[in-house]
Design a protein around this motif. Structure first.
Motif, PDB file in Angstrom:
ATOM      1  N   THR A   1      -2.774  -3.240  -9.901  1.00 50.45           N
ATOM      2  CA  THR A   1      -2.878  -2.272  -8.819  1.00 50.45           C
ATOM      3  C   THR A   1      -4.341  -1.954  -8.534  1.00 50.45           C
ATOM      4  OG1 THR A   1      -0.739  -1.287  -9.375  1.00 50.45           O
ATOM      5  CG2 THR A   1      -2.238   0.035  -8.046  1.00 50.45           C
TER       6      THR A   1
ATOM      7  N   CYS B   1      -4.905  -3.260   2.341  1.00 50.99           N
ATOM      8  CA  CYS B   1      -5.288  -3.908   1.100  1.00 50.99           C
ATOM      9  C   CYS B   1      -5.475  -5.400   1.345  1.00 50.99           C
ATOM     10  CB  CYS B   1      -4.201  -3.671   0.053  1.00 50.99           C
ATOM     11  SG  CYS B   1      -4.558  -4.320  -1.587  1.00 50.99           S
TER      12      CYS B   1
ATOM     13  N   SER C   1      -3.002   3.456  -3.124  1.00 45.00           N
ATOM     14  CA  SER C   1      -2.668   2.457  -4.124  1.00 45.00           C
ATOM     15  C   SER C   1      -2.232   1.175  -3.435  1.00 45.00           C
ATOM     16  CB  SER C   1      -1.539   2.946  -5.035  1.00 45.00           C
ATOM     17  OG  SER C   1      -1.911   4.104  -5.749  1.00 45.00           O
ATOM     18  N   CYS C   2      -2.524   0.052  -4.057  1.00 47.65           N
ATOM     19  CA  CYS C   2      -2.091  -1.258  -3.586  1.00 47.65           C
ATOM     20  C   CYS C   2      -1.532  -2.018  -4.773  1.00 47.65           C
ATOM     21  CB  CYS C   2      -3.255  -2.015  -2.950  1.00 47.65           C
ATOM     22  SG  CYS C   2      -2.885  -3.731  -2.529  1.00 47.65           S
ATOM     23  N   ALA C   3      -0.227  -2.191  -4.793  1.00 50.07           N
ATOM     24  CA  ALA C   3       0.446  -2.908  -5.871  1.00 50.07           C
ATOM     25  C   ALA C   3       0.551  -4.385  -5.522  1.00 50.07           C
ATOM     26  CB  ALA C   3       1.832  -2.316  -6.111  1.00 50.07           C
TER      27      ALA C   3
ATOM     28  N   TYR D   1      -6.865   0.769  -6.423  1.00 48.59           N
ATOM     29  CA  TYR D   1      -6.859   2.132  -5.926  1.00 48.59           C
ATOM     30  C   TYR D   1      -8.071   2.383  -5.042  1.00 48.59           C
ATOM     31  CZ  TYR D   1      -3.669   2.684  -9.881  1.00 48.59           C
ATOM     32  OH  TYR D   1      -2.643   2.539 -10.774  1.00 48.59           O
TER      33      TYR D   1
ATOM     34  N   ARG E   1      -5.522   9.484  -2.446  1.00 44.43           N
ATOM     35  CA  ARG E   1      -5.642   8.331  -3.333  1.00 44.43           C
ATOM     36  C   ARG E   1      -4.675   7.256  -2.859  1.00 44.43           C
ATOM     37  NH1 ARG E   1      -7.331   7.330  -8.768  1.00 44.43           N
ATOM     38  NH2 ARG E   1      -6.043   5.800  -9.886  1.00 44.43           N
TER      39      ARG E   1
ATOM     40  N   ARG F   1      -9.569  -0.946 -10.127  1.00 45.27           N
ATOM     41  CA  ARG F   1      -8.395  -1.793 -10.327  1.00 45.27           C
ATOM     42  C   ARG F   1      -7.889  -1.655 -11.755  1.00 45.27           C
ATOM     43  NH1 ARG F   1     -10.321  -7.544  -8.618  1.00 45.27           N
ATOM     44  NH2 ARG F   1      -8.190  -8.169  -9.240  1.00 45.27           N
TER      45      ARG F   1
ATOM     46  N   GLN G   1      -9.826   5.953  -4.156  1.00 40.62           N
ATOM     47  CA  GLN G   1      -9.919   7.401  -4.200  1.00 40.62           C
ATOM     48  C   GLN G   1     -10.842   7.848  -3.078  1.00 40.62           C
ATOM     49  OE1 GLN G   1      -8.364   9.720  -6.337  1.00 40.62           O
ATOM     50  NE2 GLN G   1      -9.220  11.164  -4.842  1.00 40.62           N
TER      51      GLN G   1
ATOM     52  N   GLU H   1       0.826  -1.199   0.000  1.00 41.61           N
ATOM     53  CA  GLU H   1       0.000   0.000   0.000  1.00 41.61           C
ATOM     54  C   GLU H   1       0.865   1.255   0.000  1.00 41.61           C
ATOM     55  OE1 GLU H   1      -2.249  -2.885   2.881  1.00 41.61           O
ATOM     56  OE2 GLU H   1      -0.171  -2.309   2.484  1.00 41.61           O
TER      57      GLU H   1
END
Length: 118
Positions: free
Chosen positions: A78, A96, A21-23, A80, A19, A72, A82, A6
């Protein structure tokens, strides 16, 4: 080596936006429903939003409907979140989560802190 990493957390004033993010890596991204959970101080971890693996259907906790959007990107693997119109009660560690669409396999990220304060 399964990883959910994250990023994007931080300090924001009420009414502001972030925002997250989770990779994802190390598993077949499209076969997993992806979710964001959060845990505030003194409270249980709660489900915030989910996006399904193939159809991309979404659902949200009532407390964030109309303010948060989960999405996604399959090419980037990834997910997201928002977050708009943030409130102090949104303050929490956000995690995540990946859940196998056809199995019970579950993975968790390490979390990212979101603080909403003036």
């Amino acid at each position: 080596q399964v990883q959910l990493v994250e990023s994007g957390g931080g300090l924001v004033q009420p009414g502001g936006s972030l925002r997250l993010s989770c990779a994802a890596s190390g598993f077949t991204f499209s076969m997993y429903d992806m979710s964001w959970y959060r845990q505030a101080p003194g409270k249980e971890r709660e489900l915030v939003a989910t996006v399904t693996g193939v159809a991309g259907n979404t659902n949200y906790a009532d407390s964030v409907k109309g303010r948060f959007t989960i999405s996604r990107d399959h090419a980037k693997k990834t997910v997201y979140l928002q977050m708009n119109s943030l409130k102090p009660e949104d303050t929490a560690v956000y995690y995540c989560n990946a859940k196998g669409r056809w199995s019970s396999t579950i993975y968790w990220g390490q979390g990212t802190q979101v603080t909403v304060s003036s």
